[in-house]
Design an enzyme around this catalytic site. Structure first.
Site, PDB file in Angstrom:
ATOM      1  N   CYS A   1       0.821  -1.223   0.000  1.00 35.60           N
ATOM      2  CA  CYS A   1       0.000   0.000   0.000  1.00 35.60           C
ATOM      3  C   CYS A   1       0.847   1.260   0.000  1.00 35.60           C
ATOM      4  CB  CYS A   1      -0.942  -0.003   1.200  1.00 35.60           C
ATOM      5  SG  CYS A   1      -1.987  -1.454   1.261  1.00 35.60           S
TER       6      CYS A   1
ATOM      7  N   HIS B   1      -2.995   6.907   3.802  1.00 35.16           N
ATOM      8  CA  HIS B   1      -3.463   5.654   3.194  1.00 35.16           C
ATOM      9  C   HIS B   1      -4.780   5.259   3.854  1.00 35.16           C
ATOM     10  CE1 HIS B   1      -3.924   1.731   1.723  1.00 35.16           C
ATOM     11  NE2 HIS B   1      -3.534   1.119   2.811  1.00 35.16           N
TER      12      HIS B   1
ATOM     13  N   ASN C   1     -10.314  -0.255   0.987  1.00 34.31           N
ATOM     14  CA  ASN C   1      -8.855  -0.127   0.896  1.00 34.31           C
ATOM     15  C   ASN C   1      -8.415  -0.555  -0.502  1.00 34.31           C
ATOM     16  OD1 ASN C   1      -6.093  -0.431   1.022  1.00 34.31           O
ATOM     17  ND2 ASN C   1      -6.076  -1.531   2.973  1.00 34.31           N
TER      18      ASN C   1
HETATM   19  O1  UT7 Z   1      -3.576  -1.553   3.798  1.00 34.94           O
HETATM   20  C1  UT7 Z   1      -2.657  -1.870   4.788  1.00 34.94           C
HETATM   21  C2  UT7 Z   1      -2.927  -3.080   5.494  1.00 34.94           C
HETATM   22  N1  UT7 Z   1      -4.169  -3.245   6.214  1.00 34.94           N
HETATM   23  C3  UT7 Z   1      -4.489  -2.594   7.328  1.00 34.94           C
HETATM   24  O2  UT7 Z   1      -3.930  -1.602   7.671  1.00 34.94           O
HETATM   25  C4  UT7 Z   1      -5.562  -3.170   8.191  1.00 34.94           C
HETATM   26  C5  UT7 Z   1      -5.335  -2.861   9.644  1.00 34.94           C
HETATM   27  N2  UT7 Z   1      -6.224  -3.566  10.521  1.00 34.94           N
HETATM   28  C6  UT7 Z   1      -7.533  -3.277  10.636  1.00 34.94           C
HETATM   29  O3  UT7 Z   1      -8.022  -2.395   9.977  1.00 34.94           O
HETATM   30  C7  UT7 Z   1      -8.354  -4.026  11.653  1.00 34.94           C
HETATM   31  O4  UT7 Z   1      -7.483  -4.808  12.460  1.00 34.94           O
HETATM   32  C8  UT7 Z   1      -9.448  -4.940  11.026  1.00 34.94           C
HETATM   33  C9  UT7 Z   1     -10.537  -4.068  10.432  1.00 34.94           C
HETATM   34  C10 UT7 Z   1      -8.846  -5.816   9.967  1.00 34.94           C
HETATM   35  C11 UT7 Z   1     -10.071  -5.798  12.120  1.00 34.94           C
HETATM   36  O5  UT7 Z   1     -10.625  -4.980  13.136  1.00 34.94           O
HETATM   37  P1  UT7 Z   1     -10.361  -5.333  14.664  1.00 34.94           P
HETATM   38  O6  UT7 Z   1     -11.096  -4.352  15.448  1.00 34.94           O
HETATM   39  O7  UT7 Z   1      -8.878  -5.427  14.834  1.00 34.94           O
HETATM   40  O8  UT7 Z   1     -11.099  -6.735  14.799  1.00 34.94           O
HETATM   41  P2  UT7 Z   1     -10.497  -8.140  15.245  1.00 34.94           P
HETATM   42  O9  UT7 Z   1      -9.708  -8.731  14.140  1.00 34.94           O
HETATM   43  O10 UT7 Z   1      -9.835  -7.987  16.596  1.00 34.94           O
HETATM   44  O11 UT7 Z   1     -11.822  -8.944  15.437  1.00 34.94           O
HETATM   45  C12 UT7 Z   1     -12.785  -8.614  16.465  1.00 34.94           C
HETATM   46  C13 UT7 Z   1     -13.944  -9.569  16.349  1.00 34.94           C
HETATM   47  C14 UT7 Z   1     -13.533 -11.040  16.267  1.00 34.94           C
HETATM   48  O12 UT7 Z   1     -14.518 -11.799  16.955  1.00 34.94           O
HETATM   49  P3  UT7 Z   1     -14.231 -12.343  18.441  1.00 34.94           P
HETATM   50  O13 UT7 Z   1     -13.000 -13.193  18.315  1.00 34.94           O
HETATM   51  O14 UT7 Z   1     -14.015 -11.107  19.262  1.00 34.94           O
HETATM   52  O15 UT7 Z   1     -15.473 -13.081  18.757  1.00 34.94           O
HETATM   53  C15 UT7 Z   1     -13.616 -11.347  14.791  1.00 34.94           C
HETATM   54  O16 UT7 Z   1     -13.869 -12.712  14.532  1.00 34.94           O
HETATM   55  O17 UT7 Z   1     -14.670  -9.289  15.129  1.00 34.94           O
HETATM   56  C16 UT7 Z   1     -14.803 -10.502  14.372  1.00 34.94           C
HETATM   57  N3  UT7 Z   1     -14.795 -10.160  12.969  1.00 34.94           N
HETATM   58  C17 UT7 Z   1     -15.922  -9.851  12.286  1.00 34.94           C
HETATM   59  N4  UT7 Z   1     -17.202  -9.778  12.657  1.00 34.94           N
HETATM   60  C18 UT7 Z   1     -18.092  -9.406  11.727  1.00 34.94           C
HETATM   61  C19 UT7 Z   1     -13.738 -10.089  12.112  1.00 34.94           C
HETATM   62  N5  UT7 Z   1     -14.153  -9.728  10.900  1.00 34.94           N
HETATM   63  C20 UT7 Z   1     -15.497  -9.568  10.977  1.00 34.94           C
HETATM   64  C21 UT7 Z   1     -16.478  -9.205  10.038  1.00 34.94           C
HETATM   65  N6  UT7 Z   1     -17.761  -9.133  10.457  1.00 34.94           N
HETATM   66  N7  UT7 Z   1     -16.181  -8.906   8.770  1.00 34.94           N
END
Ligand code: UT7
Length: 329
Positions: free
Chosen positions: A116, A256, A286
């Site tokens: 990115c 970004h 993204n």
């Molecule tokens: O472009 C450069 C590279 N990319 C980035 O910069 C991405 C950076 N990271 C992020 O933007 C965030 O970490 C994400 C958006 C990818 C994830 O958000 P988060 O707040 O870190 O969520 P998480 O991965 O900690 O997941 C929290 C919960 C989990 O459930 P449990 O384990 O708490 O029950 C996930 O399974 O949310 C769940 N979850 C979802 N629920 C509904 C993960 N994806 C989804 C989804 N819909 N799409």
């Protein structure tokens, strides 16, 4: 020794596919919901390239618009740099495909892979050729078709990404404006945090690799999030300190677009008003190397950005890579 020139952007363009995938559409594909996606990422919809089209189709559209706005014929280009992690083929490069489409046969052509951060890296590379007086007119594109490497069964990634392209034409100037300062970084130790494991020489396509879905993006979102906040913060402070500037001096900060929470955290920390930190993640998701050039183009066609504006760009992504630059528009 050639005279040192400043590098300015004389034309921009963007191309987004027509097909819109909303959060409601994704609810029908994986176990997710609009509320989770909007609150955790800020994304409401994203674009998906239509079947039969590929990266170079978007790249060409964005480039033609940038060239037209620059008032430049493709035959006048000295170099083409396409930043992408989703080229049409492993080889030949998308920049060579683009060169043929544009009939820009004088131009050297090369793809650049920096995740990115690709557009910021490509802009900086182009700047070196202009600054040294080697080349005059350089086309830089950030273009991705991430929908083709997205696992539409993986809710942790498929809600995040979108397709798009943004282009900029660079040229030299002797005026007191253009790229002032840049700062590029990488830490290969974090490579596995965001990768496409299959399809390269390490894991060529096989029945097993396809079965294990190894040709799709795998990401540790939490780790990337933590890295991103720190990287953007440090990078920007470094650039501003070098030029003896304060956040309030900025007219624009193009970040970004990976997560609205990252954008808002940085914006509030720097006490910048929303209009100085453009957002397109809500509409396009993204789009990796395309997020920044598309956002810049949108500000220009809206008539909001003006010559002399102090502009910062900061990106981060796979590699890991990160980097930023400051320019007087
Ligand atoms: O472009 C450069 C590279 N990319 C980035 O910069 C991405 C950076 N990271 C992020 O933007 C965030 O970490 C994400 C958006 C990818 C994830 O958000 P988060 O707040 O870190 O969520 P998480 O991965 O900690 O997941 C929290 C919960 C989990 O459930 P449990 O384990 O708490 O029950 C996930 O399974 O949310 C769940 N979850 C979802 N629920 C509904 C993960 N994806 C989804 C989804 N819909 N799409």
């Amino acid at each position: 020794m050639n005279k040192a020139f400043n590098t300015i952007i004389i034309g921009t363009g963007a191309a987004l596919p027509d097909t819109v995938i909303t959060n409601r559409d994704l609810e029908k594909m994986v176990d997710t919901n609009d509320q989770w996606i909007v609150s955790r990422t800020g994304i409401r919809e994203r674009r998906k390239l239509e079947d039969g089209l590929s990266n170079v189709d978007l790249t060409e559209r964005a480039s033609r618009e940038a060239l037209e706005r620059a008032g430049l014929d493709p035959s006048e280009l000295d170099m083409i740099i396409v930043a992408t992690v989703t080229p049409d083929y492993p080889t030949p490069s998308t920049s060579c495909l683009l060169q043929a489409r544009l009939k820009a046969f004088k131009a050297a052509a090369v793809d650049l892979s920096a995740g990115c951060t690709g557009f910021v890296y490509a802009l900086t590379v182009g700047h070196q050729f202009i600054r040294s007086g080697t080349y005059k007119n350089i086309l830089v594109v950030g273009a991705e078709v991430l929908s083709r490497v997205t696992d539409w069964k993986d809710r942790s990634t498929c809600v995040l990404f979108g397709d798009g392209a943004g282009a900029a034409v660079l040229a030299p100037t002797e005026e007191d404006r253009g790229i002032m300062s840049f700062s590029l970084h990488a830490d290969g130790r974090g490579g596995k945090l965001l990768m496409i494991p299959g399809g390269g020489s390490a894991l060529p396509a096989s029945e097993e690799s396809l079965h294990n879905r190894m040709h799709f993006i795998k990401m540790n979102g939490n780790e990337i999030f933590k890295f991103a906040v720190k990287a953007v913060d440090e990078n920007l402070s470094q650039l501003m300190a070098r030029e003896n500037l304060k956040p309030e001096d900025l007219d624009y900060l193009f970040l970004h677009q990976a997560n609205m929470r990252i954008i808002e955290y940085i914006r509030k920390r720097l006490k910048l008003p929303p209009e100085k930190v453009p957002v397109n993640i809500d509409r396009y998701g993204n789009t990796s190397s395309a997020t920044i050039p598309v956002a810049i183009h949108e500000e220009i066609i809206a008539g909001r950005m003006a010559e002399g504006d102090l502009v910062a760009m900061v990106a981060f992504g796979a590699g890991l890579t990160w980097g930023g630059l400051l320019m007087k528009w």
